[in-house]
Each structure stands twice: as structure tokens, then as C-alpha cells.
Design a protein around this motif. Structure first.
Motif, short mmCIF file in Angstrom:
data_model
loop_
_atom_site.label_atom_id
_atom_site.label_comp_id
_atom_site.label_asym_id
_atom_site.label_seq_id
_atom_site.Cartn_x
_atom_site.Cartn_y
_atom_site.Cartn_z
N PHE A 153 34.09 50.51 40.57
CA PHE A 153 35.09 49.47 41.12
C PHE A 153 34.40 48.25 40.88
CE2 PHE A 153 36.29 46.73 44.58
CZ PHE A 153 37.51 46.22 44.24
N ASP A 154 34.97 47.29 39.87
CA ASP A 154 34.44 46.04 39.65
C ASP A 154 35.11 45.12 40.53
OD1 ASP A 154 33.23 44.02 38.67
OD2 ASP A 154 34.04 44.14 36.60
N PRO A 155 34.47 44.69 41.60
CA PRO A 155 35.06 43.47 42.53
C PRO A 155 35.07 42.17 41.95
CG PRO A 155 32.92 43.85 43.30
CD PRO A 155 33.20 44.91 42.25
N GLU A 156 34.48 41.97 40.93
CA GLU A 156 34.46 40.62 40.11
C GLU A 156 35.55 40.56 39.21
OE1 GLU A 156 30.83 39.87 37.91
OE2 GLU A 156 29.67 40.09 39.68
N HIS A 157 35.95 41.31 38.84
CA HIS A 157 37.40 41.24 37.97
C HIS A 157 38.62 42.04 38.63
CE1 HIS A 157 34.03 40.83 35.23
NE2 HIS A 157 34.74 40.11 34.47
N ALA A 158 38.61 42.37 39.92
CA ALA A 158 39.47 42.97 40.63
C ALA A 158 40.95 42.49 40.67
CB ALA A 158 39.06 43.50 41.92
N GLY A 159 40.69 41.33 40.83
CA GLY A 159 42.00 40.44 41.29
C GLY A 159 42.83 40.56 39.89
N ARG A 160 42.11 40.04 38.63
CA ARG A 160 42.95 40.26 37.50
C ARG A 160 43.30 41.40 37.06
NH1 ARG A 160 41.48 41.21 32.62
NH2 ARG A 160 39.20 41.43 33.12
N SER A 161 42.49 42.26 37.21
CA SER A 161 42.77 43.82 36.60
C SER A 161 43.90 44.51 37.71
CB SER A 161 41.64 44.58 36.98
OG SER A 161 41.16 44.77 38.35
N LEU A 162 43.75 44.24 39.13
CA LEU A 162 44.90 44.55 40.09
C LEU A 162 46.37 44.14 39.22
CD1 LEU A 162 43.30 44.37 43.66
CD2 LEU A 162 44.03 46.38 42.55
N ALA A 163 46.48 42.58 39.54
CA ALA A 163 47.57 42.09 39.12
C ALA A 163 48.33 42.59 37.80
CB ALA A 163 47.60 40.65 39.03
N GLY A 164 47.31 43.24 36.64
CA GLY A 164 47.81 43.57 35.54
C GLY A 164 48.06 45.09 35.54
N LYS A 165 47.59 45.74 36.76
CA LYS A 165 47.84 47.14 36.79
C LYS A 165 49.15 47.39 37.58
CE LYS A 165 43.17 48.93 36.34
NZ LYS A 165 42.07 49.40 37.06
N PHE A 166 49.34 46.38 38.61
CA PHE A 166 50.54 46.49 39.19
C PHE A 166 51.65 46.13 38.25
CE2 PHE A 166 48.58 45.86 43.43
CZ PHE A 166 49.49 46.50 44.12
N SER A 167 51.50 44.83 37.64
CA SER A 167 52.59 44.82 36.47
C SER A 167 52.94 45.73 35.74
CB SER A 167 52.07 43.57 35.73
OG SER A 167 53.11 43.10 34.52
N ASP A 168 51.85 46.60 34.87
CA ASP A 168 52.15 47.54 34.12
C ASP A 168 52.94 48.75 34.85
OD1 ASP A 168 50.63 46.37 32.31
OD2 ASP A 168 48.68 47.19 32.66
N ALA A 169 52.60 48.82 36.01
CA ALA A 169 53.06 50.01 36.67
C ALA A 169 54.57 49.78 36.89
CB ALA A 169 52.33 50.25 38.11
N TRP A 170 54.96 48.58 37.25
CA TRP A 170 56.36 48.23 37.52
C TRP A 170 57.07 48.34 36.22
CZ3 TRP A 170 59.06 48.44 41.77
CH2 TRP A 170 58.59 48.25 42.87
N ALA A 171 56.52 47.87 35.15
CA ALA A 171 57.08 47.90 33.83
C ALA A 171 57.43 49.30 33.19
CB ALA A 171 56.07 47.19 32.75
#
Length: 220
Positions: free
Chosen positions: A114-132
Motif C-alpha cells: 500500500f502506497d499512501p503517498e499516491h493513495a488519493g490519486r489511485s483511489l479516485a482512479g480505481k473508484f472511477s474505473d469500477a463505476w465505469a
């Protein structure tokens, strides 16, 4: 309808007030605290409801926190209104810290990275990918297009499941802390409120007695 607003708010205003309520988050927190103090149940029952609501805020089931808090409060014989109010422990100001702590704990327990430094960006991207993925596959049911669940699978493995597992420990810690802090505070508030009500009743009785004595004196 009796309880319908006369001025219908546009969608953008509803969303804006969810993230930035009128009066600010401090005033909203004060309102929740005031409502919790004025609940009629015993302190331990109200505090059980608080435990349920705070713990529910650490689960990744966004949109279902009310339902989860009600179920937990019923199982614990806690106050349901307190449980619903306590879910606001999770709000736009605390969602990111809660998610980072839960994800970090979950990945640690599962032995994954788990990389907390890039978690915010990656979380938003993964949420977006999942909804898509979810939306495209729903459309594919009616159009016959090929379905692909890869991005949703990545979201489950890297975000949802670690979040669900990792939220248990910090959720228990936060909920238990709130419980033990709430019990004496609510008890003190209720005792003080009972004392004020008792003083008011005694003052009313005293005034009535004085008024009756004056009437008797006038009659004589």
C-alpha cells in the motif's frame, strides 16, 4: 405534502450543502452533539448507538452507513437515533483519513503493498474505473456487447476488500473511544438537565403557593 420544502433546491445546491453545510461543519457537529445529549434513553444505551454509528463510518459500504448503524444498534440494544447521528463521524472532512487508515491496516493484515503517498490519486482512479466497468456491463446486458469485469476486480482486490478488513480494527478503536467518552458526558448533561427541570418545578410550586397565600390574605 406537509413536510415538503416550499423552495425546491437544485441538485448542485444539495450536493454543495452536503460537503459544506450552511453554518459550517463546526455548527453541524454542535447540532449533532446537542441532539445526542437530549435523547431520552439512559447514557449507556445512547452510547451504544454512538458506537454503532461510528463503527459504521469505517466500513466501505458508502450509502449504506445508516442501514449498518441501525442493524448494529438493534443488535447491541442501543439508541437508533444516536446511531444515525453518529454516522456523521464519517463526513467529507474525515472520509480520506478514515480510508487511508483502513486501507493501510487492511493491506498490512493481508500482507499486500500500500502506497499512501499516491493513495488519493489511485483511489479516485480505481473508484472511477469500477463505476465505469459496472455501468458498461449493465449496458452490455441489453446491447449484447462483451462484458469485462477486470477493473472492478482490481478495485475489489486492491481497495474494497482491504478497506473492509482494515476498517474493523480502527473502527472498533474509534467507536469504543467515543463510547467511553460519551457515557460520562451524557450522564452529566442529563443530571444537570434534570436538576434544572426540578428547580423550575419547585419555582412554579413556590409561585403558586405564594399566589394562593396572597389570595387567602386578600379574602380575609
Amino acid at each position: 405534502m406537509v413536510f415538503r420544502r416550499r423552495d425546491r433546491r437544485p441538485i448542485w445546491k444539495i450536493v454543495a450543502e452536503f460537503f459544506f453545510p450552511r453554518g459550517g461543519w463546526w455548527r453541524a457537529a454542535q447540532y449533532v452533539r446537542h441532539r445526542l445529549h437530549r435523547l431520552p434513553d439512559p447514557p449507556h444505551k445512547i452510547s451504544r448507538g454512538i458506537w454503532a454509528g461510528v463503527f459504521a463510518a469505517f466500513t466501505p459500504f458508502y450509502g449504506l452507513h445508516f442501514v449498518i448503524s441501525i442493524i448494529l444498534a438493534r443488535l447491541m440494544q442501543g439508541n437508533i437515533v444516536a446511531a444515525l447521528l453518529a454516522t456523521f463521524f464519517g463526513n467529507p472532512l474525515t472520509y480520506i483519513p478514515i480510508a487511508l487508515v483502513s486501507l493501510g491496516t487492511g493491506h498490512w493484515l493481508l500482507g499486500t503493498e500500500f502506497d499512501p503517498e499516491h493513495a488519493g490519486r489511485s483511489l479516485a482512479g480505481k473508484f472511477s474505473d469500477a463505476w465505469a466497468d459496472l455501468w458498461q456491463n449493465i449496458i452490455a446486458i441489453f446491447t449484447g456487447a462483451p462484458q469485462n469485469w477486470h477493473r472492478l476486480s482490481v478495485f475489489y482486490d486492491e481497495v474494497f476488500f482491504p478497506y473492509m478488513i482494515g476498517g474493523i480494527i480502527p473502527g472498533i478503536i474509534a467507536a469504543s473511544t467515543c463510547y467511553y467518552l460519551a457515557v460520562p458526558v451524557i450522564r452529566a448533561y442529563q443530571n444537570r438537565r434534570k436538576g434544572r427541570l426540578k428547580d423550575k418545578l419547585e419555582a412554579i410550586k413556590r409561585k403558586r403557593a405564594e399566589s394562593k397565600a396572597q389570595d387567602n390574605a386578600t379574602g380575609d
